[in-house]
Write a protein that holds these residues in place. Structure first.
Motif, PDB file in Angstrom:
ATOM      1  N   MET A  22       0.853  -1.385  -0.070  1.00  0.00           N
ATOM      2  CA  MET A  22       0.068   0.023  -0.003  1.00  0.00           C
ATOM      3  C   MET A  22       0.792   1.277  -0.013  1.00  0.00           C
ATOM      4  O   MET A  22       0.537   2.231  -0.697  1.00  0.00           O
ATOM      5  CB  MET A  22      -0.915   0.046   1.250  1.00  0.00           C
ATOM      6  N   LEU A  23       1.992   0.997   0.760  1.00  0.00           N
ATOM      7  CA  LEU A  23       2.867   2.427   0.866  1.00  0.00           C
ATOM      8  C   LEU A  23       3.449   2.679  -0.567  1.00  0.00           C
ATOM      9  O   LEU A  23       3.438   3.660  -0.928  1.00  0.00           O
ATOM     10  CB  LEU A  23       4.015   2.440   1.785  1.00  0.00           C
ATOM     11  N   VAL A  24       3.882   1.530  -1.310  1.00  0.00           N
ATOM     12  CA  VAL A  24       4.395   1.642  -2.523  1.00  0.00           C
ATOM     13  C   VAL A  24       3.379   2.472  -3.489  1.00  0.00           C
ATOM     14  O   VAL A  24       3.863   3.389  -4.327  1.00  0.00           O
ATOM     15  CB  VAL A  24       4.995   0.431  -3.086  1.00  0.00           C
TER      16      VAL A  24
ATOM     17  N   ALA B  67       2.038   7.574  -6.579  1.00  0.00           N
ATOM     18  CA  ALA B  67       1.063   8.306  -6.984  1.00  0.00           C
ATOM     19  C   ALA B  67       1.070   9.969  -6.370  1.00  0.00           C
ATOM     20  O   ALA B  67       0.331  10.595  -6.776  1.00  0.00           O
ATOM     21  CB  ALA B  67      -0.428   7.762  -6.762  1.00  0.00           C
ATOM     22  N   SER B  68       1.955  10.076  -5.409  1.00  0.00           N
ATOM     23  CA  SER B  68       1.909  11.396  -4.902  1.00  0.00           C
ATOM     24  C   SER B  68       2.625  12.422  -5.935  1.00  0.00           C
ATOM     25  O   SER B  68       3.595  12.178  -6.519  1.00  0.00           O
ATOM     26  CB  SER B  68       2.929  11.467  -3.614  1.00  0.00           C
TER      27      SER B  68
ATOM     28  N   GLU C  20       2.672  15.733  -0.319  1.00  0.00           N
ATOM     29  CA  GLU C  20       1.553  14.419  -0.165  1.00  0.00           C
ATOM     30  C   GLU C  20       2.530  13.425   0.234  1.00  0.00           C
ATOM     31  O   GLU C  20       1.952  12.506   1.022  1.00  0.00           O
ATOM     32  CB  GLU C  20       1.074  14.222  -1.555  1.00  0.00           C
ATOM     33  N   THR C  21       3.804  13.394  -0.089  1.00  0.00           N
ATOM     34  CA  THR C  21       4.591  12.041   0.463  1.00  0.00           C
ATOM     35  C   THR C  21       4.842  12.292   1.738  1.00  0.00           C
ATOM     36  O   THR C  21       4.809  10.948   2.414  1.00  0.00           O
ATOM     37  CB  THR C  21       6.071  12.241  -0.378  1.00  0.00           C
ATOM     38  N   ASP C  22       5.046  13.195   2.267  1.00  0.00           N
ATOM     39  CA  ASP C  22       5.127  13.351   3.828  1.00  0.00           C
ATOM     40  C   ASP C  22       3.809  13.081   4.553  1.00  0.00           C
ATOM     41  O   ASP C  22       4.026  12.485   5.447  1.00  0.00           O
ATOM     42  CB  ASP C  22       5.499  14.892   4.270  1.00  0.00           C
ATOM     43  N   SER C  23       2.768  13.422   4.099  1.00  0.00           N
ATOM     44  CA  SER C  23       1.572  12.921   4.741  1.00  0.00           C
ATOM     45  C   SER C  23       1.022  11.355   4.546  1.00  0.00           C
ATOM     46  O   SER C  23       0.695  11.013   5.408  1.00  0.00           O
ATOM     47  CB  SER C  23       0.214  13.858   4.056  1.00  0.00           C
ATOM     48  N   ILE C  24       1.631  11.025   3.408  1.00  0.00           N
ATOM     49  CA  ILE C  24       1.345   9.471   3.248  1.00  0.00           C
ATOM     50  C   ILE C  24       2.408   8.843   4.382  1.00  0.00           C
ATOM     51  O   ILE C  24       1.877   7.819   5.013  1.00  0.00           O
ATOM     52  CB  ILE C  24       1.876   8.956   1.853  1.00  0.00           C
ATOM     53  N   LEU C  25       3.700   9.202   4.218  1.00  0.00           N
ATOM     54  CA  LEU C  25       4.576   8.373   5.474  1.00  0.00           C
ATOM     55  C   LEU C  25       4.109   8.639   6.861  1.00  0.00           C
ATOM     56  O   LEU C  25       4.225   7.784   7.577  1.00  0.00           O
ATOM     57  CB  LEU C  25       5.983   9.336   5.435  1.00  0.00           C
TER      58      LEU C  25
ATOM     59  N   GLY D 274       0.906   8.875   7.917  1.00  0.00           N
ATOM     60  CA  GLY D 274      -0.053   8.198   7.964  1.00  0.00           C
ATOM     61  C   GLY D 274       0.379   6.791   8.169  1.00  0.00           C
ATOM     62  O   GLY D 274      -0.339   5.781   8.676  1.00  0.00           O
ATOM     63  N   ALA D 275       1.316   6.304   7.323  1.00  0.00           N
ATOM     64  CA  ALA D 275       1.903   4.811   7.398  1.00  0.00           C
ATOM     65  C   ALA D 275       2.233   4.616   8.761  1.00  0.00           C
ATOM     66  O   ALA D 275       2.152   3.433   9.450  1.00  0.00           O
ATOM     67  CB  ALA D 275       2.764   4.831   6.309  1.00  0.00           C
ATOM     68  N   ALA D 276       3.018   5.595   9.354  1.00  0.00           N
ATOM     69  CA  ALA D 276       3.591   5.604  10.631  1.00  0.00           C
ATOM     70  C   ALA D 276       2.564   5.325  11.733  1.00  0.00           C
ATOM     71  O   ALA D 276       2.671   4.561  12.696  1.00  0.00           O
ATOM     72  CB  ALA D 276       4.438   6.659  11.041  1.00  0.00           C
ATOM     73  N   LEU D 277       1.567   6.255  11.496  1.00  0.00           N
ATOM     74  CA  LEU D 277       0.400   6.093  12.457  1.00  0.00           C
ATOM     75  C   LEU D 277      -0.594   4.820  12.180  1.00  0.00           C
ATOM     76  O   LEU D 277      -0.827   4.139  13.377  1.00  0.00           O
ATOM     77  CB  LEU D 277      -0.630   7.188  12.230  1.00  0.00           C
ATOM     78  N   ALA D 278      -0.361   4.238  11.110  1.00  0.00           N
ATOM     79  CA  ALA D 278      -1.196   2.867  10.891  1.00  0.00           C
ATOM     80  C   ALA D 278      -0.359   1.890  11.628  1.00  0.00           C
ATOM     81  O   ALA D 278      -0.926   0.835  12.339  1.00  0.00           O
ATOM     82  CB  ALA D 278      -1.289   2.542   9.494  1.00  0.00           C
ATOM     83  N   VAL D 279       0.964   1.897  11.680  1.00  0.00           N
ATOM     84  CA  VAL D 279       1.796   0.688  12.206  1.00  0.00           C
ATOM     85  C   VAL D 279       1.786   0.911  13.540  1.00  0.00           C
ATOM     86  O   VAL D 279       1.444  -0.291  14.239  1.00  0.00           O
ATOM     87  CB  VAL D 279       3.001   1.043  11.715  1.00  0.00           C
ATOM     88  N   CYS D 280       1.676   2.145  14.363  1.00  0.00           N
ATOM     89  CA  CYS D 280       1.526   2.236  15.692  1.00  0.00           C
ATOM     90  C   CYS D 280       0.131   1.625  16.285  1.00  0.00           C
ATOM     91  O   CYS D 280       0.061   1.124  17.328  1.00  0.00           O
ATOM     92  CB  CYS D 280       1.558   3.693  16.067  1.00  0.00           C
ATOM     93  N   ARG D 281      -1.091   1.792  15.482  1.00  0.00           N
ATOM     94  CA  ARG D 281      -2.008   1.362  15.768  1.00  0.00           C
ATOM     95  C   ARG D 281      -2.210  -0.326  15.727  1.00  0.00           C
ATOM     96  O   ARG D 281      -2.976  -1.103  16.435  1.00  0.00           O
ATOM     97  CB  ARG D 281      -3.327   1.919  15.071  1.00  0.00           C
ATOM     98  N   ILE D 282      -1.642  -0.797  14.729  1.00  0.00           N
ATOM     99  CA  ILE D 282      -1.599  -2.064  14.525  1.00  0.00           C
ATOM    100  C   ILE D 282      -0.841  -2.915  15.388  1.00  0.00           C
ATOM    101  O   ILE D 282      -1.503  -3.874  16.105  1.00  0.00           O
ATOM    102  CB  ILE D 282      -1.005  -2.450  13.132  1.00  0.00           C
TER     103      ILE D 282
END
Length: 291
Positions: free
Chosen positions: A1-3, A8-9, A14-19, A21-29
């Motif tokens: 998903m990150l790729v 597409a950024s 946008e790249t910074d926002s995606i990263l 969001g990915a870090a936040l998703a990992v913390c929640r998982i």
């Protein structure tokens, strides 16, 4: 998903926002606890046990000096008398002898010298510890060392500088055009620089980004984006996208770089008086903070 999302950024934001969001998703998982107040930047200031003992001795010695002075002034309360007798215990000094005032003065001076010796020991340790920490910080983080050496801004209650006079003074230096006399040395410099070969364009590769990220501290306080360097090290697939975004900031695409740099950078101007007493416009310096 990150790729998929990173490719597409359209820009660095946008790249910074995606990263993020990915870090936040990992913390929640993984169930990590997220601190909303931010990480504490201060370090624990553990005081050595020997210093605590010396400070307690100094406190007791100062209390003893106070009671000796009270007895010398004529205070004969039972608690004061008992303390004075304990101070002269083991000596041939009697509280009823004629030269007791001189003996009290000598005893007070002796205790003061002990306090000075103990305080000097603490100062030596503090100075040595400060030098050691500054030398170690100079090797690891010079920016933080320079910031710690700056004098703190003391807010006073005196008269504040006049805003209109300050603005008029600095506007006369910055806003009004001035015709400078360049002199003949500029022509010499221009002639010497004509034979200099321009530097080849710098190409940022994903390996360059990976190397820069590798040397960065993992959990150093983040900038406004809130993204720590730890995630840039873990999300290896984003290095190519970051390298491509950094290329857009190069000199070869000036129009695109100027728009991106203008969005990435903001300035905050703060006027700071030299001292609380100096409120003249020439002593109020504007400070620019760039992000």
């Amino acid at each position: 998903m990150l790729v998929t999302y990173s490719e597409a950024s359209r820009d660095l934001f946008e790249t910074d926002s995606i990263l993020f969001g990915a870090a936040l998703a990992v913390c929640r998982i993984i169930g990590a606890t997220l601190s909303k107040a931010g990480r504490a930047t201060g370090q624990s200031s553990a005081i050595p046990a020997w210093r605590i003992r010396i400070e307690e001795r100094i406190a007791r010695a100062r209390a003893l000096i106070g009671r000796l002075i009270c007895f010398r002034s004529g205070n004969t309360r039972p608690r004061i008398v008992r303390t004075v007798r304990m101070a002269f215990a083991g000596t041939n000094v009697s509280l009823s002898q004629p030269d007791i005032t001189q003996k009290l003065t000598e005893r007070i001076d002796d205790v003061k010298q002990r306090i000075a010796a103990w305080g000097k020991r603490i100062r030596r340790y503090t100075e040595r510890s400060t030098r050691f920490n500054q030398n170690r910080l100079f090797q690891s983080d010079q920016k933080r060392l320079n910031k710690s050496l700056e004098r703190p801004i003391v807010s006073g209650t005196g008269a504040s500088p006049n805003q209109a006079d300050t603005v008029a003074f600095w506007r006369s230096l910055w806003s009004e055009p001035v015709n400078h006399n360049e002199g003949p040395w500029t022509e010499v410099v221009v002639s010497q620089c004509t034979g200099i070969t321009p530097m080849d364009p710098v190409t940022i590769t994903p390996d360059d980004v990976a190397e820069a990220v590798r040397r960065s501290p993992n959990w150093k306080s983040p900038e406004l984006d809130g993204l720590h360097h730890y995630w840039l090290k873990g999300f290896v697939v984003c290095h190519a996208v970051l390298a491509d975004s950094i290329k857009r900031l190069s000199i070869r695409s000036r129009s695109r770089a100027s728009s991106l740099l203008g969005s990435l950078t903001w300035f905050l101007k703060i006027t700071i008086p030299q001292t609380r007493a100096n409120t003249a416009p020439s002593r109020v310096y504007p400070l620019y903070i760039r992000h």
